[in-house]
Design a protein around this motif. Sequence first.
Motif, PDB file in Angstrom:
ATOM      1  N   UNK A 151       0.824  -1.198   0.000  1.00 52.21           N
ATOM      2  CA  UNK A 151       0.000   0.000   0.000  1.00 52.21           C
ATOM      3  C   UNK A 151       0.862   1.254   0.000  1.00 52.21           C
ATOM      4  N   UNK A 187       3.709   1.505  -1.383  1.00 57.61           N
ATOM      5  CA  UNK A 187       4.178   1.660  -2.762  1.00 57.61           C
ATOM      6  C   UNK A 187       3.108   2.317  -3.610  1.00 57.61           C
ATOM      7  N   UNK A 188       1.884   1.836  -3.424  1.00 61.89           N
ATOM      8  CA  UNK A 188       0.806   2.401  -4.224  1.00 61.89           C
ATOM      9  C   UNK A 188       0.642   3.888  -3.962  1.00 61.89           C
ATOM     10  N   UNK A 189       0.862   4.265  -2.711  1.00 58.84           N
ATOM     11  CA  UNK A 189       0.641   5.666  -2.392  1.00 58.84           C
ATOM     12  C   UNK A 189       1.803   6.561  -2.813  1.00 58.84           C
ATOM     13  N   UNK A 219       2.481   1.777  -8.617  1.00 60.90           N
ATOM     14  CA  UNK A 219       1.311   1.078  -8.087  1.00 60.90           C
ATOM     15  C   UNK A 219       1.649  -0.390  -8.008  1.00 60.90           C
ATOM     16  N   UNK A 220       1.329  -0.991  -6.886  1.00 60.37           N
ATOM     17  CA  UNK A 220       1.559  -2.421  -6.767  1.00 60.37           C
ATOM     18  C   UNK A 220       0.576  -3.152  -7.656  1.00 60.37           C
TER      19      UNK A 220
END
Lengths: 492, 81, 497, 192, 108, 88, 274, 131
Positions: D145, D147-149, D154-155
């Motif tokens: 998450x 990473x996504x943020x 984006x994972x």
Amino acid sequence: METVFSIKPLLAVLVSVAAVPFLIWSRNPNTRETWTFAAAFVKFGIVLSMLPAVLSGTQIVCKVAQVMPGMAIAFRVDALGMLFALVSSSLWIVTSAYSIGYMRGLNEHGQTRYFCFFALALSATIGVAFAANLFTLYLFYEMLSFATYPLVTHHQDQEARSSGRKYLLYIVGTSIGLVLPAMITAYALGGTLEFSTKGFLAGTGSPALLTALLFLFVFGFAKAAVMPLHSWLPAAMVAPTPVSALLHAVAVVKVGVFSVVRVITGVFGVDLLQSLHLSPVLTAVASVTILVGSFVALSQNNLKRLLAFSTIAQLSYIVLGLGLLSPKGMTGGILHIAMHAFGKITLFFCAGAIFVATGKKNISEMVGIGRRMPVTMSAFFLGSLSIIGVPPCGGFISKWYLVTGTLEANQMPILFVLLASSLLNAAYFMPVVYRAFFCTPEEALFENRVQEAPLFCVGPPVITAAISIILLFYPQPFFRLAESAVRAITGG
Amino acid sequence: MIWELDMAILTLVLFCAVGAITVKDLLGAAILFGAYSFMMCLLWAIMGAVDVAFTEASVGAGVSTVFFVAAVFRTTRRTKD
Amino acid sequence: MSHHFPALLVIAPLLSAFFISGAGWLNRRFCLPLAVASLGVAGLSALSLFWRVVQQGPVLYRLGGWDPPWGIAYAVDFLNAPVLVLICIVALLNLWASHRQVEEQFKEKTGAFYTLYVLMVTGLLGITVTGDAFNLYVLLEIASLSGYGLIAMGEDRAPLATLNYVYMGTIGACFYLLGIGYLYIVTGSLNMADIARILPGLYENKAVLTALIICLVGLWLKMAFFPLHVWLPNAYTFAPVPSAALIAPLMTKVMVYVMIRLMLTVFTPGYVFSTLGINDAVVWFAVIAIVMGAILALGQRDLKKMISYIIVAEVGYMVGGAWLGNRAGMTGAILHIINDALMTLCLFLAVAAITYRMKSYTFSSLKGLIRKMPFTMGAFILGGLSIIGVPPTCGFFSKWYLITGALQAGHYGFMAALLFSSLVNVVLFFRIIEIGFFEPFNEGHGHGEHGPEPMNEAPLSILVPLWIVALGLVVVGVYTSEIITHVLQFAIPKAIL
Amino acid sequence: MVNREQHEASSQPMGHESGGTTAGQRRGLRNVPACLLTFAILFCLWILLSGRFDAFHLTLGVISCIMVTLFSVDLVFPEGSLQGIGGTWLRFLGYVPWLLYQIILANLHVLYLVFHPRMMDLIEPEIIRFQSKLHSDLSLVTFANSITLTPGTITVYVSVDGDFQVHAIDKKSGEALPGEMEARIARVFGEQ
Amino acid sequence: MLVIALLVVGLVFFTGGGVGILRFPDFFTRLHPAGKLDTLGSLLMMLAVAIYNLEHFSWEALLTSLKIMLIVLFIFLSSPTATHSIVDAGIRAGMVPWRKETPEEKAE
Amino acid sequence: MQYVFLYAGLYLCILMLLSLYRAVFGPTVLDRLVGVNAIGSKTVVLLILIGLIYGRVDMFVDISMAYAMLNFIAVLAASRYFQKRKGL
Amino acid sequence: MKKLGLLLVILSGALLLYATVDFPLWGDPSSPASLHVSPRYIEKTMEETSVPNIVTAVLADYRGFDTMFETTVIFGAGVVCFLLLRVLGGEEGDHYYRHLPTGVTIHVKGAKGKSLSGEFERIDMLWTPYDLVIKTACRIMIPFIQIYALYVIAHGHHSPGGGFQGGVILGASVILLAISQNLRTALRRIGEKTVGILCAIGVFIYAGTGALCLALGRNFLDYAALASVLGTDPVTARSHGILIVETGVGIAVMATMIWIYNNVSSAGRYDEGL
Amino acid sequence: MSGIVATIIAKYNYWIYICLMMIGLYAMITKRNLIKKIVGMNIFQTAIILFYVSIGAKRGGTIPIIEHAHGGQSHAVEAVHYINPLPHVLMLTAIVVAVATLGVALALAIRIYNRYRTLEEDEILSRIRGS
């Protein structure tokens, strides 16, 4: 006029309905027929028990239920109804006997059903006869239509099916399509449906409306077979002969005519009709039916169809008599209900007996049959005399009154119609009789050996023929009833 | 009632509705219908109907979209119109 | 306790629905007795309410103890008391008649079926008894929703037919809701009596006019008035017989009742008949409905569909009668609600019996049925006669009033349509009788007494209710006068002449 | 490609907790500390939401929290062990500001991309793959998450054994991975 | 003032999100602005609201502000998850991420 | 101050229009999903803003929170579709 | 068809537009709707029921009868979905099992009633592995959502929300569980029978409360009758009555939402679902 | 000018609700896909809810939850200060009904699909005729 409350009319109606369960649950044919007879006799007894009272001018009233405001299921026995009830209930006895002979003779199927619906039909007939108002009359009229349907289609084959369709289409179609709206209109106009001697429509609607109403009624009661709504009757001849005999010479068609009579007398009233000048129209319609019916009868080969067209013509006598609006004519018309019944039923019985004995239906196949079935054919002869209106048979009386009625009403054309019709009657009946008895042995299609139908088939026509003769000399009960009915109607 | 927002959202809702019935893919229709519900919810909040907005948020946006997707999942996405 | 009957009427089936649902999971044997008991309680309440209304006049029940315009009130008056009794009777009889089939057909889902059955009855009772316009909508949805469930469990094509019904039904209900909204926006009230009180000042308001039209269109959709009937035939035909025999007699009739209720109580006759002047148009629509229903019924080849189209025609009777704008027509319409429900029930129960034995209800399966199932067919014929309108069955009397109304209103088209449809009904029913009577004997024409024909009558559990209804047709017919003089004439406002 | 990995993923015991949930539930109930902790967390939440401190509402809160605890204690603590949970939380709080800072940086970067007139030239999406050292579910998810943020990434896919696929919007974003973030998360969850 | 500043910054991020959704070439890239910018945007705006709400301090207002922050927390938990699930769906649906044409491809 | 919120809200509406464009015209379903997700996140903020304009934020916070949750569930359900049914 | 439909639509639209002319203006405080019935609700609710949220009070008390049927509608919808979709019995056909430690999938043909126990898990043909991120994140979120839902139910008096909204969110949390893992997992937590019975119990609480009032001698749903049972004054009794009723609504709605979802997402087979 | 704006504001809600409703109705009548119709149905229902909620709106009113309910001083609550709650109550019910109908309709659609393997009405009909 004195009025007495009694449950007898209701009993008279219900007797045959009550017999139905017994008929269904009877174990063997003999019990079943015993029940039929019992019911017939009880019914006749009840009707007969009311005769003295009616003859003395009393009305017997029975109100069963108030179904709508101003509309009840109620019975009232007056002279006119008594006459009709007497005829039909007495003839039921005879017909029952005949039915037994005929049905067993031909080994028909579904006899239980046959007897049940026969009983139901009789109930309906008596109901119509005793109806105190138009609604009750309509109720039993419809009941009769539906009760006779299984009888008409008794054979359950293709022919019966199509005839049944025609029968229903005419009978029910007209009663719903014409009588019902007429009845409702009458109710809306008069606020009641109770028959009264003066009618209840007087002074309620415009002449045009009333005229229309009258014709709705006259044609609506298609059982009366007034042309052009007559063709169900020949079609219905596919029924077993006892059915044709009782129902299509007596019950059904007479119910139609009786209803017309009731409407003319009880709903409209003679005075109203006179003031509307409807007599010529009515008589014209009836005359056309008489003549056309007779002419068509001339060309028939099937004996029962011949009789059917003869019936069509004869029924219109009654309408004609009523349409004359003269006391004599009306007496004649009403009397004709009885006279024609006895005469015509004899003829039908004979036709049935011939069919049972020989399997023949067509006149052309009956050459010389008189030698083989002399009793039957004699009865046939007497019956045709009655229809033609020649002494020594009862038909003469009614015709006589009709003729005097025309004179009274001063309607010469009608007289000619009557005469012509009588001639025509003779013209289509006499050849049958003639060929039956007077033919050369070569022409005869039968062996010269007496071989009558079973006793139950032969007895009834003989009896009815005898009654027919008796009626000429002793028409008292019917005559007095007719007279008092006419007196009540005309208020004289 | 806040009429400026109201009118803006009303117009958006219209687009959403047209989109939801014209899109040629049932899943897309379901998703757009979800968006339509969002807008409706906003609209009701704008008009002060908090309870209705709450209900619509929970039902329209949440559950009924899920139902739609589940139904589409069990049937097909294909549509001819 | 007797004070609470109006509530009990609806609550008893409602509560039992939950018990039945639970019993469906735990022990299915309790479902049927529970349903019977609850409907019995409802029926008794309905009867005693009916009696009280006849004796003492209308009854008002305030739910939650709040006064009407604020809370919801139940109002039992002369108009809905008979309908309540009718609903209970129909539901009970059908329950009795259909339990075998239900258990055979639904097996594990019996509980769910009975739950919906009872809910449906609850909804219908509620619709009838409520005095609140919006409450009516909610109950309408209950009845419809459970109706959808009941119908959809039928044959192969039932789900599609039901889905169509769902679409149409939802549009109908929504239109009704919208109409109520229009009334609310101009009156600010939802209570029927209250609206009626406020409305006279607003006759000229366009919203009121639109409200009436929308409500009517919505109800017409629900009651399958002719051009809006398309959902009905398929839905009723493919429905399982036990549900069809509940829904067909009641749903459309209750909707007609609602329409009459709206016309008489909410919009007031003064507005509906005098100010508006759309009577004639509606009656002509009814004429078309009757004629088309009859004609379409002629073209059918199976019993249920034929009866469905007959229902379409009958709805035309009632709508037309109600809109004739006179007393006789209105009486006829209300009377026909009762009569038609009974007639339809009779026919559908007969169909149920036939289906139970023959596993089919097409015309071709009727061959020789009068022999095989004389009692069933007897009742069927009686029902048919009533539909045709033969005295003394009850169908005759309502038709009588309708025709009288048509005459008084001078609307001969309507009268002609009524007669026409009666004639078509004759054809319809006698065609069936012919098939039942003639077919197998075609080849035989056999003379002579046949051996005892194989009689294969339906079980008594169907036959007895069937004959109760069939005889009921006659009894109701004979007691028409009582019904009218003691009940119905008070149901119609004095304003209607 | 993905399918094969799915199969690999399936070979891991991650489905196990859900597989034996009934057993897990029972275990969860017996696990009193976990229950109590769950209850405490939920009750704090309730207080926060409710904002009413009268007896009536507090009673309601207790009832509600007990119900939810019974239903889902094994969802919160599937392993049932509470060791080091407090430390993790504290360290996690320390991690948050850093994460926020990273998020803001990342967002500014994306914002720059979005409004750049020649955006198409700048971006260069690709999927990069790397192997993470983390192994507990929670840490993996936190990492995914995060990473996504954060920076333009984006994972896409995480397998239980730490196999990451990340969609990066441009080269610059992708280069930073796994990098510092992984180390920090490892520190938070004590997985050095 | 702080409130307005936060609001405006938040709106800027939101704008980025909106424009980004429109401008980016394929849906993987679109997710970047949608997933990130919106999250931060809402964080900032919520923060602004929470601070504004504390203007007239009371326990209730504090609780409300805390609730708002709870929402933010929730969004931070759910938004990346949602983004991830969409990407995952895209990959499983067989979408190939958009790639810039390499110079060799351009030459062809 | 109310006006600030109002205009912020209006601005959000315009932004929603942009997302809506993607949601309606998005070439693939997933694009729509992205658009709707974006609309959802804006709605959450917008609801709070409306609350401020009404001066009753405490009432609107609940809705907003429910919203955030359920939006999430809906998006999850839609994307879950693709995990089970391959292909677009 | 299209043209006809368009015509129809335009016609009805025109009719509706025509009526708007006579509508009171939008938001007009002096429209009939604002003047006739509703003022009493606004002014009296507090003193009659002591519930600040007027909508809740009107919903559950003044017009509580509507709401009872509204809940019944939902209940009915659940039953209908069950009746329509649920495939009972027929467990025949192919079964798939997965060996948990190794992930080997076994395909068993025509396995009726047989089930592999222990380390095997029953799966579908469409089976896909759990997504770690989604699964974990949802796992943490679900209790949070649930407590929030219960909060919504309990605080329907003071803030927007109430039984219905809370129930939906509660149901959604279980649906979320089913989505993020699979339907079987969710069913293991809250089985079919439980759902069905909860559904009935929920509505029964509502109707039963009403009936209790009836039994206590007041009108149906007149919560003031509960005062004697609860030992409070009638006004507070109303407030508590509303809470009881809302709880019932919440349970019913939650159960029904789960029920419908279960049936719809697995087409009645109760397998892995969406 | 301001008059026009005022009129538009005053009726805009009603116009839009009619538009939405007609969109829904149009979808229900003309679309051949069963689920599309269901979407239309829901739009239709929502439009009506919009209508009702619009009735309830009140200028200068706040949301129908009484402020300072437990503030101690019981000042009189005036109707003009609060939005009309009644339509809201009604619409809660309507929303519930809508979702119930939606559930049932979807269940039906699934059953139909299981039987005919399509959701297009014309294809289903041709399949019925064919078999």
